[in-house]
Design a protein around this motif. Structure first.
Motif, PDB file in Angstrom:
ATOM      1  N   LYS A  31       0.827  -1.091  -0.141  1.00 25.10           N
ATOM      2  CA  LYS A  31      -0.364  -0.275  -0.189  1.00 25.10           C
ATOM      3  C   LYS A  31       0.967   1.479   0.071  1.00 25.10           C
ATOM      4  O   LYS A  31       1.842   1.109   0.954  1.00 25.10           O
ATOM      5  N   ILE A  32       0.865   2.566  -1.367  1.00 24.89           N
ATOM      6  CA  ILE A  32       1.024   3.718  -1.136  1.00 24.89           C
ATOM      7  C   ILE A  32       0.222   4.534  -1.203  1.00 24.89           C
ATOM      8  O   ILE A  32      -0.492   4.348  -2.140  1.00 24.89           O
ATOM      9  N   THR A  91      -1.759  -2.116   7.257  1.00 21.88           N
ATOM     10  CA  THR A  91       0.321  -1.660   7.300  1.00 21.88           C
ATOM     11  C   THR A  91       0.797  -1.506   5.908  1.00 21.88           C
ATOM     12  O   THR A  91       0.093  -2.217   4.675  1.00 21.88           O
ATOM     13  N   SER A  92       1.361  -0.796   5.810  1.00 22.90           N
ATOM     14  CA  SER A  92       2.129  -0.929   4.248  1.00 22.90           C
ATOM     15  C   SER A  92       2.347  -2.472   3.920  1.00 22.90           C
ATOM     16  O   SER A  92       2.127  -2.412   1.776  1.00 22.90           O
ATOM     17  N   TYR A  93       2.586  -3.133   4.081  1.00 24.54           N
ATOM     18  CA  TYR A  93       3.748  -4.825   3.361  1.00 24.54           C
ATOM     19  C   TYR A  93       3.359  -5.739   3.912  1.00 24.54           C
ATOM     20  O   TYR A  93       2.987  -5.651   4.937  1.00 24.54           O
ATOM     21  N   SER A 163       6.253  -2.063   7.863  1.00 23.75           N
ATOM     22  CA  SER A 163       5.889  -0.414   7.258  1.00 23.75           C
ATOM     23  C   SER A 163       7.375  -0.969   6.534  1.00 23.75           C
ATOM     24  O   SER A 163       7.554   0.300   5.497  1.00 23.75           O
TER      25      SER A 163
END
Length: 304
Positions: A31-32, A91-93, A163
């Motif tokens: 996610k970004i 969470t990003s990853y 992250s």
């Protein structure tokens, strides 16, 4: 975008490690801003490219799953049924993979004892639930009580999130190091190396261990893709689709690439477990329910 490329590269690295991913199993996400990249259903992380992932507006897909009343409803038919576990966490990853060591531990350890060991390592244990929204909600609820970034899915695999991409990657292998304290990991690697070299020739494969009674594993599905891609019983009846003797395991057809991958995965697990008692598994009814679901039918079609 450099961040996307790095994410794809790390995903591919995990996919190419047979101890962590087999065939079309496992999925990752990144996610970004308000965008999420999620692996499509049925594709192999080992062959990951930008086309392996679907780019989606995050707020839109999050709203879909937060509003969904159906356990197995999908935002998009190309996405995995496991997409909710990637979406319901901000969470990003997120890396979800099928560690062979984790599957073996699930099968042969008493759950209460294993859960205690996992929690000591700050790994959150989750009981087996069929992949989908229910599982994602169970994880979310458990994380509200213990906010751990590593999650052990009984009879399924692992989830690691964070992250920082490199730290997520390193954590995956730290967890494998933890499994080395529970099982004879070096022996498992030796079994893996021997079995991955086997080839199906003239509808048969060399039996790697004549002492194993494969019947003990019938109707005991050790992880979801066992039920989906190689649910066949193995016995000594020559009229069976899969039968064996001391020298060979015989088949009534040429296995597809994916069937062969999962059969080898099972041989690795069976040869490690050998005479140990199988304490935990997915039963026949749950396996049929999973195998006949629309999403798994799609994965089977994509991997014929």
């Amino acid at each position: 975008m450099l961040q996307v490329k790095k994410f794809i590269d790390y995903s591919k690295n995990i996919g190419q490690d047979f101890m962590l991913c087999q065939g079309p199993g496992g999925n990752t996400s990144f996610k970004i801003d308000n965008t999420v990249y999620i692996k499509k259903s049925g594709l192999h992380l080992s062959k990951a490219t930008k086309d392996t992932f679907q780019k989606i507006e995050y707020s839109k897909i999050l709203n879909f799953y937060q509003s969904s009343k159906k356990r197995y409803e999908k935002f998009d038919k190309k996405l995995s049924i496991e997409t909710p576990l990637h979406v319901l966490s901000a969470t990003s990853y997120i890396f979800h993979y099928h560690s062979i060591a984790s599957i073996i531990c699930s099968a042969i350890f008493k759950q209460d004892s294993l859960n205690k060991l996992l929690l000591e390592e700050k790994i959150l244990p989750i009981r087996y639930l069929r992949p989908g929204l229910s599982l994602a909600l169970e994880i979310k609820d458990a994380k509200n009580r213990k906010n751990f970034s590593s999650i052990f899915l009984h009879n399924h695999g692992m989830v690691v999130e964070g992250s920082n991409l490199k730290e997520v990657y390193e954590k995956i292998y730290e967890i494998e190091d933890f499994f080395k304290t529970l099982i004879d990991y070096q022996h498992l690697i030796e079994i893996k190396n021997n079995i991955t070299m086997l080839r199906q020739e003239n509808l048969k494969i060399k039996n790697p261990n004549s002492e194993i009674k494969y019947e003990k594993f019938n109707e005991k599905f050790l992880f979801p893709d066992h039920a989906v891609f190689f649910p066949f019983p193995i016995d000594k009846n020559k009229n069976s689709p899969v039968y064996y003797d001391e020298k060979y395991i015989y088949f009534d057809k040429k296995l597809s690439e994916t069937e062969l991958i999962y059969f080898k995965t099972l041989l690795i697990i069976f040869n490690y477990i050998k005479n140990k008692e199988i304490l935990n598994y997915i039963d026949q009814d749950k396996s049929v329910d999973l195998r006949n679901s629309k999403d798994e039918k799609l994965r089977q079609k994509l991997n014929k």
